[in-house]
Design an enzyme around this catalytic site. Structure first.
Site, PDB file in Angstrom:
ATOM      1  N   ASN A 166      11.355 -11.820  11.651  1.00  0.00           N
ATOM      2  CA  ASN A 166      11.023 -12.674  12.794  1.00  0.00           C
ATOM      3  C   ASN A 166       9.522 -12.721  13.039  1.00  0.00           C
ATOM      4  O   ASN A 166       9.072 -13.091  14.107  1.00  0.00           O
ATOM      5  CB  ASN A 166      11.756 -12.193  14.058  1.00  0.00           C
ATOM      6  CG  ASN A 166      11.323 -10.789  14.468  1.00  0.00           C
ATOM      7  OD1 ASN A 166      10.457 -10.179  13.829  1.00  0.00           O
ATOM      8  ND2 ASN A 166      11.908 -10.264  15.529  1.00  0.00           N
TER       9      ASN A 166
ATOM     10  N   HIS B  26       7.420 -10.248  13.238  1.00  0.00           N
ATOM     11  CA  HIS B  26       6.783  -9.175  14.010  1.00  0.00           C
ATOM     12  C   HIS B  26       5.856  -8.342  13.129  1.00  0.00           C
ATOM     13  O   HIS B  26       6.066  -8.238  11.922  1.00  0.00           O
ATOM     14  CB  HIS B  26       7.813  -8.311  14.756  1.00  0.00           C
ATOM     15  CG  HIS B  26       8.611  -7.359  13.918  1.00  0.00           C
ATOM     16  ND1 HIS B  26       9.944  -7.079  14.166  1.00  0.00           N
ATOM     17  CD2 HIS B  26       8.292  -6.595  12.840  1.00  0.00           C
ATOM     18  CE1 HIS B  26      10.369  -6.190  13.284  1.00  0.00           C
ATOM     19  NE2 HIS B  26       9.399  -5.879  12.472  1.00  0.00           N
TER      20      HIS B  26
HETATM   21  C1  F6R Z   1       7.113  -0.304  10.756  1.00  0.00           C
HETATM   22  C2  F6R Z   1       6.722  -1.564  11.358  1.00  0.00           C
HETATM   23  C3  F6R Z   1       7.500  -2.825  11.144  1.00  0.00           C
HETATM   24  C4  F6R Z   1       7.881  -3.066   9.692  1.00  0.00           C
HETATM   25  C5  F6R Z   1       8.712  -4.341   9.571  1.00  0.00           C
HETATM   26  C6  F6R Z   1       9.186  -4.572   8.150  1.00  0.00           C
HETATM   27  O1  F6R Z   1       6.216   0.725  11.110  1.00  0.00           O
HETATM   28  O2  F6R Z   1       5.784  -1.574  12.066  1.00  0.00           O
HETATM   29  O3  F6R Z   1       6.753  -3.905  11.631  1.00  0.00           O
HETATM   30  O4  F6R Z   1       6.720  -3.185   8.926  1.00  0.00           O
HETATM   31  O5  F6R Z   1       9.822  -4.253  10.408  1.00  0.00           O
HETATM   32  O6  F6R Z   1      10.064  -3.549   7.800  1.00  0.00           O
HETATM   33  P1  F6R Z   1      10.607  -3.413   6.293  1.00  0.00           P
HETATM   34  O7  F6R Z   1       9.430  -3.035   5.474  1.00  0.00           O
HETATM   35  O8  F6R Z   1      11.631  -2.309   6.372  1.00  0.00           O
HETATM   36  O9  F6R Z   1      11.170  -4.735   5.921  1.00  0.00           O
END
Ligand code: F6R
Length: 244
Positions: free
Chosen positions: A136, A138
């Site tokens: 999304n 973030h």
């Molecule tokens: C984790 C963080 C999140 C992840 C994001 C992607 O510290 O800040 O923003 O980077 O949710 O997560 P993955 O890499 O598991 O797809």
């Protein structure tokens, strides 16, 4: 913004590890910002490999993590403190006293957010911040409709994020609903940012981040305004970009 596209996750991860290692070689007392999640796992593995060759030391490095779940202590296997020990800190020579991770069990969350931000300011911002990105859009746990001016704060997690992160828990119900996260403003203070994304699940978020309108609905879109951003993508994550 510099976009680097490699064939696969392995190559991106190697490249990211080399960028971190060169940062530490050029400035041994670097302030490094780390992310958790699936994306940087292999990067940390390659970074440990480089460390084991004896070419770099983390003794003078100070680290800051982006976020932590509220309610999970550092011994909980789903806490980000546990993740960092497991995937990186236990395998390199970083000093415990130089590791900064928001404390999910703090009784004074607001006070802790303020002191976390003060620490970032005290070191005059992070030298190199590693980021992943949510489906999304973030970054950290700055969910859509974020306030761009927010510093470290307590966040209510989005349903999509809870669902995505439930893969690390035994059930959806177990996933904490709140987290402490560095804010967009804290992230934007970093001198250099490296964002890593792989897989077709992230292609939409990457398009919105790189080519979309700069809007709180797409939190990562603010990174278009960062002066020193490198985006490391595999082919799938880059597949919706029209500008390449
Ligand atoms: C984790 C963080 C999140 C992840 C994001 C992607 O510290 O800040 O923003 O980077 O949710 O997560 P993955 O890499 O598991 O797809």
């Amino acid at each position: 913004m510099k976009i680097v596209i490699k064939d696969d996750f392995d190559q991106i991860s190697k490249h990211a590890a080399e960028l971190i290692a060169s940062q530490v070689v050029l400035k041994p007392d670097s302030k490094l910002g780390f992310a958790t999640g699936s994306t940087p796992e292999l990067t940390y593995k390659y970074l440990i490999d480089i460390y084991r060759t004896g070419r770099i030391s983390f003794k003078e490095v100070t680290s800051f993590n982006l976020d932590e779940y509220v309610g999970l202590g550092e011994d909980h296997k789903n806490s980000y403190a546990y993740y960092m020990k497991n995937h990186l800190f236990n395998h390199i020579d970083i000093l415990d006293e130089n590791i900064n991770i928001p404390r999910g069990l703090s009784e004074n969350l607001e006070g802790q957010c303020r002191s976390y931000e003060d620490k970032i300011d005290l070191v005059e911002g992070i030298d190199l911040q590693i980021l992943g990105i949510g489906r999304n859009c973030h970054i950290g746990f700055n969910e859509p409709d974020v306030k761009f001016e927010a510093t470290t704060h307590v966040v209510k997690l989005d349903e999509d994020t809870i669902k995505a992160n439930s893969r690390f828990f035994t059930s959806l119900e177990e996933v904490p609903r709140y987290a402490i996260s560095m804010g967009i403003k804290s992230i934007m203070k970093s001198k250099r940012i490296v964002l890593i994304a792989c897989g077709k699940d992230k292609a939409r978020a990457i398009k919105d981040m790189v080519e979309g309108k700069i809007t709180p609905q797409n939190p990562a879109s603010i990174l278009q305004l960062h002066q020193n951003l490198t985006v490391l993508l595999d082919k799938e994550a880059s597949s919706l970009l029209s500008s390449i």
